[in-house]
Design an enzyme around this catalytic site. Structure first.
Site, PDB file in Angstrom:
ATOM      1  N   HIS A  95      94.122  27.423  45.490  1.00 38.27           N
ATOM      2  CA  HIS A  95      94.692  28.281  46.071  1.00 38.27           C
ATOM      3  C   HIS A  95      95.552  29.227  45.516  1.00 38.27           C
ATOM      4  O   HIS A  95      97.511  28.022  45.556  1.00 38.27           O
ATOM      5  CB  HIS A  95      94.674  28.063  47.683  1.00 38.27           C
ATOM      6  CG  HIS A  95      93.710  28.450  48.468  1.00 38.27           C
ATOM      7  ND1 HIS A  95      92.437  29.423  48.841  1.00 38.27           N
ATOM      8  CD2 HIS A  95      92.962  27.386  48.668  1.00 38.27           C
ATOM      9  CE1 HIS A  95      92.361  28.227  49.553  1.00 38.27           C
ATOM     10  NE2 HIS A  95      91.285  27.337  49.053  1.00 38.27           N
ATOM     11  N   SER A 268     103.797  11.986  40.896  1.00 37.77           N
ATOM     12  CA  SER A 268     103.384  12.636  39.400  1.00 37.77           C
ATOM     13  C   SER A 268     103.343  10.600  38.992  1.00 37.77           C
ATOM     14  O   SER A 268     103.717   9.411  39.334  1.00 37.77           O
ATOM     15  CB  SER A 268     105.007  12.565  39.036  1.00 37.77           C
ATOM     16  OG  SER A 268     104.710  12.458  36.719  1.00 37.77           O
ATOM     17  N   GLY A 269     102.215  10.527  38.695  1.00 38.96           N
ATOM     18  CA  GLY A 269     101.343   9.254  38.088  1.00 38.96           C
ATOM     19  C   GLY A 269     101.805   9.476  36.475  1.00 38.96           C
ATOM     20  O   GLY A 269     101.158   7.664  35.626  1.00 38.96           O
ATOM     21  N   ARG A 270     102.210   9.832  36.649  1.00 39.18           N
ATOM     22  CA  ARG A 270     102.739   9.792  34.625  1.00 39.18           C
ATOM     23  C   ARG A 270     104.243   9.009  35.014  1.00 39.18           C
ATOM     24  O   ARG A 270     104.725   8.276  33.943  1.00 39.18           O
ATOM     25  CB  ARG A 270     103.073  10.922  34.058  1.00 39.18           C
ATOM     26  CG  ARG A 270     102.100  11.722  34.241  1.00 39.18           C
ATOM     27  CD  ARG A 270     101.922  12.359  32.989  1.00 39.18           C
ATOM     28  NE  ARG A 270     102.427  12.854  31.580  1.00 39.18           N
ATOM     29  CZ  ARG A 270     103.922  13.462  30.477  1.00 39.18           C
ATOM     30  NH1 ARG A 270     103.486  14.750  31.098  1.00 39.18           N
ATOM     31  NH2 ARG A 270     103.746  12.988  29.622  1.00 39.18           N
ATOM     32  N   ARG A 338      95.965   5.174  35.116  1.00 39.21           N
ATOM     33  CA  ARG A 338      95.965   6.701  35.669  1.00 39.21           C
ATOM     34  C   ARG A 338      94.068   6.704  36.041  1.00 39.21           C
ATOM     35  O   ARG A 338      93.993   6.984  36.805  1.00 39.21           O
ATOM     36  CB  ARG A 338      96.392   7.086  36.480  1.00 39.21           C
ATOM     37  CG  ARG A 338      97.010   8.054  35.531  1.00 39.21           C
ATOM     38  CD  ARG A 338      97.786   9.656  35.906  1.00 39.21           C
ATOM     39  NE  ARG A 338      97.809  10.511  35.141  1.00 39.21           N
ATOM     40  CZ  ARG A 338      98.634  11.775  35.172  1.00 39.21           C
ATOM     41  NH1 ARG A 338      99.322  11.626  36.353  1.00 39.21           N
ATOM     42  NH2 ARG A 338      98.680  12.573  34.304  1.00 39.21           N
ATOM     43  N   ALA A 355     103.212  32.925  55.848  1.00 37.81           N
ATOM     44  CA  ALA A 355     101.856  32.934  57.192  1.00 37.81           C
ATOM     45  C   ALA A 355     100.525  34.009  56.292  1.00 37.81           C
ATOM     46  O   ALA A 355     100.079  33.703  56.513  1.00 37.81           O
ATOM     47  CB  ALA A 355     102.633  34.448  57.351  1.00 37.81           C
ATOM     48  N   ARG A 365      89.455  27.608  54.556  1.00 36.36           N
ATOM     49  CA  ARG A 365      89.365  26.080  54.206  1.00 36.36           C
ATOM     50  C   ARG A 365      89.508  25.273  56.308  1.00 36.36           C
ATOM     51  O   ARG A 365      89.686  24.040  56.112  1.00 36.36           O
ATOM     52  CB  ARG A 365      90.680  25.620  53.888  1.00 36.36           C
ATOM     53  CG  ARG A 365      91.064  25.879  52.848  1.00 36.36           C
ATOM     54  CD  ARG A 365      89.540  25.430  51.976  1.00 36.36           C
ATOM     55  NE  ARG A 365      89.769  25.318  50.248  1.00 36.36           N
ATOM     56  CZ  ARG A 365      89.137  25.626  49.129  1.00 36.36           C
ATOM     57  NH1 ARG A 365      87.962  24.731  49.318  1.00 36.36           N
ATOM     58  NH2 ARG A 365      88.638  25.604  47.999  1.00 36.36           N
TER      59      ARG A 365
END
Ligand SMILES: Cc1cc2nc3c(=O)[nH]c(=O)nc-3n(C[C@H](O)[C@H](O)[C@H](O)COP(=O)(O)OP(=O)(O)OC[C@H]3O[C@@H](n4cnc5c(N)ncnc54)[C@H](O)[C@@H]3O)c2cc1C
Length: 411
Positions: A95, A268-270, A338, A355, A365
């Site tokens: 989105h 962050s997975g870094r 990861r 909104a 959704r």
């Protein structure tokens, strides 16, 4: 429910069947829609709308919703903290609900060594998503970009810092404003993009000549941010726009030398070790799909199916998290290790929207008996949407009622 990882008593795995949504910050009310709409006919007198009871203008709200006059629904802002499985975020990030900058807006990349470098956000998007060009100096330059961080500011002290980029988002073709400052800075952004000012965060569309924005140093000196008065604000056509998602704790970055807010911040997975929290379906999650593509329903599974699903997921999560831990213990970088983790892993992010974009999100959704155009979302993103909707409905009850009364189609 939680289970200890074999041989890793310090890292208990947690299995969750729910999601977290918290409204952390907002500036959103029904009267925000009304004054924005009344300026068309009442000019300066539309400001009176701020002190009036919005209940008296329900008809106007309904008319705006029905005839899809959408922009008055953009003058508000809500920031949600969301914790959900990664597969929900993959859908969420589609989105382009965020705020938007023109492609030629220079963001200040700062790798921490040498002088910071300005790079147009459109070009950053290309390098981020298409990777380094093959060969020579171009490839080295592109790699350097992908390793860079972006300059950001401590919103309390206004001191400069750096934060990792988590994603570069294309936000769609949008109408733009051109803001020019007394010191010669220029920013081209959507009217709802929030800019940091001496009075806090304000939307670009609310600013006028004489107001000030907080501007930062784009050189290696990295002095504290200072006010820069606005010389002019003018419409500037429509074109493709972009936004950054940056790692916390601050939700901003420097664009065109001006401090701007970003719309998504995901962990962050870094840069941090990912925590072992994983999704398993709850007892009430329908497990079985019946019918053909385009014409199907979900029905409850049997207790055996539910038990089997939970057992299989927990086993797989346990194995993959153990592999992740082993790689980290062997000195492998977090960003490499990861790759073994599944999309059922929980992540968390801040998402900021108005909104109008939230209504568009909810139309797609969530499933609802009042929806004129039915949608068939995955249940887990719908769980997030339902919680966001409940928080929004409390802030803007009349707008929410008009959304429902008009078939849940975003204006
Ligand atoms: C049930 C469901 C199933 C899906 N399945 C898939 C799938 O199998 N594969 C897949 O790839 N995706 C899938 N999607 C994602 C879907 O295609 C959209 O990417 C996502 O829902 C975002 O919606 P959007 O593009 O309408 O809205 P947003 O990005 O939220 O934008 C809101 C609105 O702004 C306007 N807008 C925004 N950007 C532009 C632009 N660049 N140009 C013109 N107008 C613009 C449009 O009117 C748009 O509807 C699915 C979505 C749903 C709800």
């Amino acid at each position: 429910m939680s289970t200890d990882l074999p041989g890793e008593p310090d890292a208990p795995l947690r299995f969750r069947d729910d999601v977290t949504v918290e409204l952390v910050k907002h500036s959103a009310s029904d009267s925000d829609v009304l004054w924005a709409a009344r300026v068309s006919t009442a000019g300066e007198q539309s400001l009176e709308e701020l002190s009036k009871d919005p209940e008296r203008s329900k008809g106007l709200l309904n008319y705006l919703m029905r005839d899809r006059h959408g922009s008055p629904f953009e003058h508000n802002s809500m920031t949600f903290f969301i914790s959900a499985p990664i597969f929900v975020f993959r859908e969420f990030m589609r989105h382009r609900a965020g705020w938007c900058l023109a492609g030629d807006t220079e963001v200040t990349l700062d790798s921490g060594s040498g002088d910071p470098r300005p790079l147009p956000i459109g070009e950053l998007h290309r390098r981020w998503h298409h990777g380094p060009a093959a060969g020579g100096a171009t490839e080295a330059r592109d790699r350097q970009t992908l390793d860079s961080q972006v300059r950001c500011y401590d919103e309390d002290t206004l001191l400069a810092g750096r934060t990792p980029i988590v994603d570069v988002l294309e936000s769609g073709v949008k109408p733009l404003l051109r803001i020019t400052t007394a010191a010669g800075r220029t920013l081209r952004c959507s009217a709802d993009h929030a800019l940091l000012t001496p009075d806090g965060w304000r939307k670009a569309g609310e600013l006028a000549a004489g107001d000030a924005v907080l501007a930062g140093d784009t050189t290696g000196r990295a002095a504290a941010a200072l006010p820069d008065p606005i010389a002019s604000v003018a419409g500037d056509g429509e074109e493709m726009t972009y936004d950054l998602s940056v790692a916390g704790p601050w939700h901003n970055f420097l664009a065109g030398g001006i401090i701007v807010h970003n719309s998504y911040n995901e962990e962050s997975g870094r840069y941090r070790e990912l925590q072992p929290v994983f999704y398993v379906p709850g007892q009430d999650r329908k497990l079985v799909q019946e019918g053909r593509p385009g014409k199907y329903v979900f029905v409850d599974g049997t207790p055996e199916q539910h038990k089997g699903v939970v057992a299989a997921m927990e086993e797989s999560y346990t194995q993959s998290y153990a592999a992740y831990q082993e790689m980290l213990a062997a000195g492998v970088a977090r960003e490499v290790a990861r790759a073994t983790l599944p999309v059922g892993l929980f992540s968390s992010m801040y998402a900021t929207c108005n909104a109008r974009s939230l209504m568009h999100f909810l139309g797609l959704r969530t499933q609802h008996e009042l929806a004129r155009v039915p949608s068939f979302p995955q249940r887990e993103i719908e769980m997030v949407g339902e919680k966001m909707e409940a928080a929004w409905a409390e802030l803007m009850p009349l707008t929410h009622a008009a959304f429902n009364a008009n078939g849940r189609v975003a204006p």
